[in-house]
Scaffold this active site. Structure first.
Site, PDB file in Angstrom:
ATOM      1  N   HIS A 186       0.887  -1.356  -0.068  1.00  0.00           N
ATOM      2  CA  HIS A 186       0.040  -0.019  -0.094  1.00  0.00           C
ATOM      3  C   HIS A 186       0.818   1.192   0.012  1.00  0.00           C
ATOM      4  O   HIS A 186       0.903   1.955   1.005  1.00  0.00           O
ATOM      5  CB  HIS A 186      -0.905   0.015   1.252  1.00  0.00           C
ATOM      6  CG  HIS A 186      -2.090   0.941   1.225  1.00  0.00           C
ATOM      7  ND1 HIS A 186      -1.976   2.217   0.651  1.00  0.00           N
ATOM      8  CD2 HIS A 186      -3.222   0.868   1.710  1.00  0.00           C
ATOM      9  CE1 HIS A 186      -3.201   2.729   0.645  1.00  0.00           C
ATOM     10  NE2 HIS A 186      -3.959   1.808   1.563  1.00  0.00           N
ATOM     11  N   GLU A 291      -0.356   1.016  -5.828  1.00  0.00           N
ATOM     12  CA  GLU A 291      -0.085  -0.037  -4.912  1.00  0.00           C
ATOM     13  C   GLU A 291      -0.306  -1.387  -5.644  1.00  0.00           C
ATOM     14  O   GLU A 291      -1.198  -1.888  -6.376  1.00  0.00           O
ATOM     15  CB  GLU A 291      -1.017  -0.117  -3.864  1.00  0.00           C
ATOM     16  CG  GLU A 291      -1.560   1.374  -3.075  1.00  0.00           C
ATOM     17  CD  GLU A 291      -2.838   1.429  -2.446  1.00  0.00           C
ATOM     18  OE1 GLU A 291      -3.324   0.275  -1.999  1.00  0.00           O
ATOM     19  OE2 GLU A 291      -3.407   2.552  -2.556  1.00  0.00           O
TER      20      GLU A 291
END
EC number: 5.1.3.15
Length: 317
Positions: A186, A291
């Site tokens: 992330h 991500e």
């Protein structure tokens, strides 16, 4: 004295160039590695979260919220949190359904396993250093263990080099039954101006638009930002997604390795206001999440099997 025609030459001392260094914080909360050329990375043992990645000139390449909580009481807002074994809110009637959003990896304390590095001679400058972190089922909280009672081992390798920052995840099924998982890096990248930032490498690809109730979005040549963006691109054929910064020049390339999906996210004004640890509230102007992950469906790992995937972020600074 006998004069030998082939005298051995004098032995010259070997000259070694400066080597990478590793520093562990006094409170054992972070591990920092630095190359002689100036590149630097810092990893928080809580979540094995990469907090900082700096280019040789000292420029910070990751965005970290000024309100990020670093004491282990909650996941970190910014840097590179590691999502495992579920992405987003867990689905009902699945083995992960009792877990919190994004799973437990980013909320657990990891073990620092050590470092390995190249030893560049004076004739080369190919220094790099790899930091390894481990998380095992036996180290989970009782709550997480009850919610996901599988035997596993995770090794997270963070490699810093002049080329960029590589983050690789190895998942080992150490139990007697198969389990399914999702994984996502992330990553919050720091940008000059989100309104002038574009993301390329996703041209013409369909995506799940989470801003529009998880409906299919309309493919476009590039991703631009004029409001909240939350997209999941799946089964991407090419391996590289690039960020072009405000000047339109290549800034960072994200190269996926055995990860077929990419999430692109920026919360914009209203979503940022609603997150207590998102500071400053206009910080969305200087960050974009690109991500790399495997989040469409599930990766199944049989007993004794191992899976590996990750990404290389390459800076153009």
């Amino acid at each position: 004295m006998v004069d030998r025609p082939n005298k051995p030459s004098a032995i010259s001392p070997t000259t070694m160039s400066p080597q990478p260094t590793v520093t562990i914080a006094d409170d054992n909360s972070t591990v920092t590695a630095k190359l002689p050329s100036g590149e630097e990375v810092t990893v928080l043992l809580h979540g094995a979260t990469v907090l900082s990645w700096k280019a040789a000139g000292g420029q910070e390449l990751l965005w970290l919220s000024e309100g990020a909580v670093l004491d282990g009481s909650k996941p970190v807002r910014g840097g590179i949190p590691l999502v495992f074994p579920v992405f987003g809110p867990p689905p009902k009637n699945h083995a992960t359904s009792s877990l919190p959003q994004h799973g437990f990896a980013r909320s657990s304390r990891w073990e620092y396993l050590g470092k390995s590095s190249t030893e560049a001679q004076s004739t080369t400058s190919d220094n790099s250093i790899k930091l390894d972190f481990g998380l095992y089922s036996t180290a989970l909280s009782a709550e997480a263990r009850k919610a996901w009672p599988y035997d596993f081992g995770l090794v997270y390798s963070v490699t810093l080099s002049k080329e960029g920052l590589q983050t690789m995840v190895t998942v080992q099924n150490e139990g007697k039954e198969a389990f399914e998982f999702q994984v996502l890096l992330h990553t919050y990248f720091r940008v000059k101006d989100i309104s002038k930032t574009t993301v390329t490498g996703l041209a013409g690809l369909p995506f799940i638009d989470k801003v529009a109730n998880a409906t299919q979005g309309n493919p476009a040549p590039t991703v631009t930002f004029s409001g909240e963006v939350d997209r999941v691109y799946t089964n991407i054929p090419q391996s590289t997604t690039s960020i072009l910064d405000a000047d339109g020049k290549p800034y960072i390339d994200v190269v996926r390795d055995n990860l077929s999906d990419t999430v692109v996210w920026n919360p914009w004004t209203e979503k940022a206001k609603g997150m207590g640890d998102f500071q400053p509230k206009d910080g969305f102007k200087h960050m974009v999440c690109v991500e790399a992950g495997a989040v469409e469906g599930w990766t199944k790992l049989e007993a004794g099997e191992t899976w590996e995937g990750g990404m290389l972020a390459k800076s153009h600074l």
